[in-house]
Design an enzyme around this catalytic site. Structure first.
Site, PDB file in Angstrom:
ATOM      1  N   ASP A  25      -9.961   0.006  -9.407  1.00  0.00           N
ATOM      2  CA  ASP A  25     -10.240   0.722 -11.015  1.00  0.00           C
ATOM      3  C   ASP A  25      -9.921   0.058 -11.653  1.00  0.00           C
ATOM      4  OD1 ASP A  25      -7.795   1.112 -10.233  1.00  0.00           O
ATOM      5  OD2 ASP A  25      -8.336   3.329 -10.771  1.00  0.00           O
ATOM      6  N   HIS A  61      -4.134  -4.599 -15.399  1.00  0.00           N
ATOM      7  CA  HIS A  61      -3.447  -4.968 -13.563  1.00  0.00           C
ATOM      8  C   HIS A  61      -4.667  -5.128 -13.172  1.00  0.00           C
ATOM      9  CE1 HIS A  61      -3.865  -0.489 -13.264  1.00  0.00           C
ATOM     10  NE2 HIS A  61      -3.407  -0.626 -11.681  1.00  0.00           N
ATOM     11  N   ASP A 116      -2.029   2.083 -15.131  1.00  0.00           N
ATOM     12  CA  ASP A 116      -0.815   2.900 -14.214  1.00  0.00           C
ATOM     13  C   ASP A 116       0.886   2.413 -14.488  1.00  0.00           C
ATOM     14  OD1 ASP A 116      -3.316   3.477 -13.645  1.00  0.00           O
ATOM     15  OD2 ASP A 116      -3.950   2.303 -12.107  1.00  0.00           O
TER      16      ASP A 116
HETATM   17 FE    FE Z   1      -5.879   2.907 -11.315  1.00  0.00          FE
HETATM   18 ZN    ZN Z   2      -3.632   0.636 -10.532  1.00  0.00          ZN
END
Ligand code: FE
Ligand code: ZN
Length: 255
Positions: free
Chosen positions: A58, A54, A129
């Site tokens: 990070d 995504h 995530d």
């Molecule tokens: Fe993350």
């Molecule tokens: Zn994320």
């Protein structure tokens, strides 16, 4: 196939997926470029692709630095065009990605963001995530319905599926799990094990889908104990799977 886990930033994980027949490799979620380049050099593999789950920084922060070294295929969901730096191969659910002779399957699993995907290579799942070890991502761009649907899909993968997620959050996640399902012995046992690993500075990722089904509170909407605990605080609550998931997510946001 060989998987190399690379700790990045404070608590992120990037992964090299290496095709041992061709020595070609892809990197999943390079938060930063330098540690990835050092590892590529050390392992003497040829980096050919970036697989982004995504658009969050990070998970993509290393894209520009890696692309400075030469051209790479950059994969990510089509909804993340313009949000993933250097995206060359926009993906849809069910697409395939190739790393040397390895073939990975793309699963579209929105909820954390609206363009989140997972990559499945044989029994190894790279889920960013969306699904964490003993946890799940926050709902930044999606609804509880979407996240519940995405997690339901992942849960149906075989029990021996290895869960390679984007962060080292297991210990904190299990502490939370114990607050809503204190009677689940598997949760306390896992927390003991995870504390032992962390005390030695070791990774608690990957886990298996079997462990996640038994101990991850975000997959346990069928748990009587969780439902009863939620109803004690919210007597009028309807305990359908989505409401239970949504309430657990809400409690975790405040944990
Ligand atoms: Fe993350
Ligand atoms: Zn994320």
């Amino acid at each position: 196939m060989r998987i190399i886990q690379i700790p990045l930033l404070r608590d992120n994980y990037g992964y090299l997926i290496v095709c041992e027949k061709t020595n070609r490799a892809a990197v999943v979620d390079p938060s930063e470029a330098e540690p990835v380049l050092r590892r590529v050099e050390k392992e003497k593999v040829a980096l050919t692709a970036i697989l982004n789950t995504h658009h969050h920084r990070d998970h993509t922060g290393g894209n520009p630095g890696l692309l400075e070294q030469g051209p790479l295929q950059v994969y990510g969901h089509v909804a993340d065009m313009g949000r993933i730096p250097g995206l060359t191969h926009p993906l849809n659910d069910g697409d395939e990605v190739r790393v040397g002779q390895l073939v990975g399957k793309v699963l579209f699993i929105p909820g954390h963001t609206r363009g989140h995907v997972a990559y499945l290579f044989e029994n190894q799942l790279f889920c960013g995530d969306t699904l964490f070890t003993a946890g799940c991502g926050r709902l930044f761009e999606g609804t509880a319905e979407q996240m519940h649907e995405s997690l339901s899909r992942l849960m149906k993968l075989p029990a021996d599926t290895l869960v390679y997620c984007g962060h080292e959050y297991t210990e904190k996640n299990l502490q939370f799990a114990l607050t809503i399902e204190p009677g689940n012995r598997k949760v306390s046992e896992r927390l003991q094990k995870v504390r032992g690993l962390r005390a030695q500075g070791l990774a608690t990722v990957p886990s298996t889908m079997a462990e996640e089904r038994e101990t991850n509170p975000f997959l346990r909407w069928e748990s009587r104990e969780i439902q009863e605990n939620l109803r004690r605080a919210h007597p009028t609550m309807d305990c359908n799977p989505v409401s239970v998931f949504a309430k657990v997510r809400e409690l975790k946001d405040r944990f």
